[in-house]
Design a protein around this motif. Structure first.
Motif: not given
Length: 822
Positions: A20-33
């Motif tokens: 929860r503290e690390n924001g595990a599961g967070r998705a990035e809108d501008d990822s190069a992946l």
């Protein structure tokens, strides 16, 4: 680290807080992946998770975690389908505002989901009953309205007396309300509809572009859309200028028509019967049917009833005089509200004609029957193809040929035309309830019906309402009803109906792509990146309702230029039910197992592992306390194994190991990597993937008992087992990964792929049979020829053939040697 005991409570609590503290599961809108969108159908916040929820969300979480480890930028969000009747019924019962009841339930279920260890991007959480969401549900309504895909009309609708609201056809199950099981009746009301029928052909054809959907779901949608090709024929009414319009898919049977049946609600019925001896009986018949819904009227179990209304029409091809009837099985909403009765070639018509003494005339002869029987009495209807008889100039033609010629003849006489028809009806979205998204329309005495201006959205639900059984609270709220016309600025009245909650759930997957946008429902660039949903997970019970509506709204928004996606869900997995003693778990049956109870006793990882291991995801899962205990014991075995290997130094390269036992151990490790990757990546065979990891753990236990072991090989096997198990049991694998000296999260590690060199073997296993029965096995050099293999096998088989005569040796090189003895 304390290795003495697997303290799952402390471990799971610890990692939940860290994630929860690390924001595990967070998705990035501008990822190069590359992106991967994994989604489970969001829940209604009823207050408690059940094991069906656990299964649904664990399946999606395993997929999401697996794809992250494979290098994808994964979007795995959660939200709440939070409008609906239960909250309003709770308000009536407890005099508690629906918003309070819903908010409390969401808080409870959010905590339960976090306890299971689902790796959601909690920053994207949406709640459909909040104004920042239903503002955009209202905006979407207005877009469809402006494109001519929303209209209001008076219609006979399905009415649930208990819920005091309208139901869509899809929400009536076997004649009863799907929620409270009260018998549904008919009621005439002014209602709002989405014009989903304009998209019927696309909704049907585009199913072919969804190879990742279960065929059974596509069949259900095809049947519900119900496309048919036929002819709309006009039967002139005798003595009047009117015609009866009849749609039929069997125009080839037109010469066999002996009567025409109108729906009792057909506009011609009372006009034809008025002033005759048939008027009062017809009225009584119509009133009798008002208490029956269309499901009951068309059910095979319902007795077919009808009456002659004293009027006649003419067959458009031969001019034959046909009586006009009304019957309970003909519905005004389907086809034209009129059907021609062809008893010889329709089973329902055959029974009806037999009951009321109407003529039965054969016009299609089965291919295996002689022509002489064409006028003989029939004992049942013949519904197949054949040769035309008793059909004037069409006699002798194959019925398929006659179909085409008769259709052309009707068109030439201007008494018919070819038509494509659909079973699908427009989506009725009006609900006479409070707890839903208000329909953003107003009524002005000067300007008529007008849409609310977009900059005045959202139309908020009022707080000054009183909840009483059978009443719409909005209709009694003057502060809500009184407004101004957006056109002339004069006084106006708000629409008091709210939207079907399926409207809210038919676009939520788009909002997840851009959940905090205050200027638009979503930014197109973001939906163009994330959509389509790569893997959708949910119950097959949503095959017609939610999945069809979501496809419709997505196609509409695509056509309006809002998103590039034309289909919302590229792949669909419909999980089975969780059962106990062969029956679906339910409170009414008293066979519920509480997730909290299982998690409290065994831990979330055990619950997840059992749910994934007990059955393939698309099959029903039979609950087993012993199965749960078995999964718990397996996690304890992993714990003890890690404890033993953690104390040993793991220096060296496992690929450099040369002894046969080490090579065999590495081969099983990499074979397990290969199998689990295939099971998760292509087939979602979660149960066989877990079974393979269990076999690997068993092999590691055996390997550590060998006189000499290679620590690097053993460590590779253990860490492979943890990595492969991580999507299923995220807490214990995270803990053990750290305990083995790794600093990063196991869930951020690359997925372990099999090395081809490790899979190669210098030996092959040869099965030794005697008279076809397996007696032993041996390891032989991989390149051994027939003579060498037989010699090795003979030496091993000597104890089984001693004192016997070997009559024959059958050898399959590299696989088996069979000694035939006597």
């Amino acid at each position: 680290m304390n290795w003495e005991k697997y303290e799952f409570r402390a471990i799971e609590r610890k990692w939940r807080e860290i994630w929860r503290e690390n924001g595990a599961g967070r998705a990035e809108d501008d990822s190069a992946l590359p992106k991967y969108y994994a989604l489970a159908m969001f829940p209604y916040p009823s207050g408690d998770l059940h094991m069906g929820h656990v299964r649904n969300y664990s399946i999606a979480d395993v997929i999401a975690r697996f794809q992250r480890m494979r290098g994808y930028n994964v979007l795995h969000p959660i939200g709440w389908d939070s409008f609906g009747l239960p909250a309003e019924n709770a308000a009536i019962k407890n005099q508690t505002p629906p918003a309070d009841w819903t908010r409390q339930n969401i808080a409870r279920m959010r905590r339960q989901l976090q306890e299971i260890g689902i790796s959601y991007d909690w920053e994207r959480e949406v709640t459909t009953c909040l104004p920042d969401y239903y503002r955009w549900t209202q905006w979407i309504f207005l877009q469809f309205y402006r494109h001519g895909l929303v209209y209001k009309k008076k219609a006979a609708v399905n009415w649930c007396p208990s819920c005091a609201t309208v139901l869509a056809n899809e929400q009536v199950i076997d004649g009863a309300c799907e929620r409270c099981e009260t018998t549904v009746t008919k009621k005439d009301l002014e209602q709002w509809f989405f014009k989903i029928t304009d998209y019927a052909e696309r909704l049907l054809n585009d199913l072919d572009d969804l190879p990742g959907w279960p065929e059974k779901v596509k069949i259900m949608q095809r049947n519900w859309i119900g496309r048919s090709e036929g002819v709309e024929a006009l039967f002139p009414v005798e003595g009047r200028a009117d015609t009866v319009k009849v749609y039929t898919t069997r125009v080839d049977t037109l010469y066999g028509a002996s009567y025409v049946v109108l729906a009792p609600e057909h506009p011609l019925v009372l006009s034809l019967a008025r002033g005759t001896e048939f008027e009062q009986p017809a009225l009584a018949f119509i009133n009798k049917l008002k208490h029956l819904n269309e499901i009951t009227r068309t059910s095979a179990e319902t007795e077919k009833e009808g009456m002659f209304i004293g009027a006649w029409c003419r067959n458009p091809l031969n001019g034959e005089r046909l009586p006009l009837w009304i019957a309970n099985y003909v519905l005004p909403e389907y086809g034209t509200g009129a059907v021609m009765g062809v008893p010889a070639h329709d089973e329902r018509d055959f029974d009806f004609a037999g009951k009321y003494g109407l003529p039965i005339r054969r016009v299609i002869l089965a291919p295996d029957l002689p022509i002489e029987v064409r006028d003989e009495p029939m004992t049942s209807a013949y519904t197949g193809e054949g040769v035309m008889v008793n059909s004037a100039e069409f006699d002798g033609l194959p019925s398929e040929t006659a179909w085409d010629k008769m259709a052309n003849e009707l068109a030439a006489r201007h008494l018919g035309e070819r038509k494509i028809n659909y079973r699908l009806r427009d989506w009725l979205i009006s609900r006479q309830r409070y707890w839903g998204a208000p329909i953003p329309m107003v009524y002005c005495d000067q300007c008529g019906v007008q849409p609310v201006a977009e900059n005045d959205l959202p139309v908020l639900l009022p707080a000054d309402v009183v909840f009483r059984p059978g009443e719409n609270p909005l209709a009694g709220s003057e502060s809500f009803i009184r407004t101004v016309c957006p056109v002339c600025g004069g006084p106006a009245r708000r629409e008091t109906d709210t939207m079907d909650t399926f409207v809210c759930s038919s676009w939520y997957f788009l909002r997840y792509c851009d959940p905090h946008n205050t200027a638009a429902a979503f930014e197109r660039a973001k939906t163009d990146y994330w959509m389509n949903v790569d893997q959708y997970v949910g119950g097959v019970e949503h095959a017609i309702l939610h999945l069809l509506y979501a496809r419709f709204l997505t196609k509409g928004l695509h056509d309006f230029g809002c998103t590039a996606a034309e289909e919302p869900f590229q792949n669909l997995l419909t999980q089975g039910m969780v059962c106990m003693d062969g029956a679906k778990m339910s409170k009414t049956k008293g066979n519920i197992v509480s997730p909290e109870e299982i998690i409290g006793k065994y831990g979330a990882d055990t619950a997840r592992l059992f749910i994934m291991f007990a059955a393939p995801p698309e099959r029903d899962l039979e609950w087993s306390d012993k199965g749960v205990e078995g999964c718990y014991r397996f996690l304890q075995r992993i714990w003890r194994l890690a404890a033993e290997y953690a104390r040993q130094p793991a220096t060296g390269d496992p690929a450099a190991a040369t002894d046969a036992r080490a090579a065999a151990m590495r081969r099983q490790t990499h074979a397990t990597r290969q199998k689990v990757t295939r099971d998760l990546g292509a087939r979602f065979n979660f149960n066989t993937a877990i079974s393979a990891v269990m076999e690997l753990v068993n092999a590691l236990y055996l390997y550590k008992e060998e006189p000499e072991t290679n620590a690097a090989v053993a460590r590779e096997g253990l860490e492979s087992a943890l990595l492969l198990l991580a999507p299923f049991a995220p807490h214990i694998t995270e803990e053990l990964w750290q305990a083995l000296g790794h600093s990063g999260s196991i869930h951020a590690e690359a997925w372990p792929l099999a090395e081809e060199t490790a899979l190669r073997s210098d030996t092959v296993t040869i099965v030794i049979q005697v008279n076809g029965k397996v007696k032993d096995r041996l390891e032989a050099p991989a390149g051994a020829g027939r003579e060498e293999t037989e010699a090795l096998a003979a030496a091993r088989a000597e104890k089984y053939t001693r004192g016997m005569t070997v009559r024959k040796i059958i050898t399959v090189p590299g696989k088996l040697v069979n000694f035939v003895i006597s």
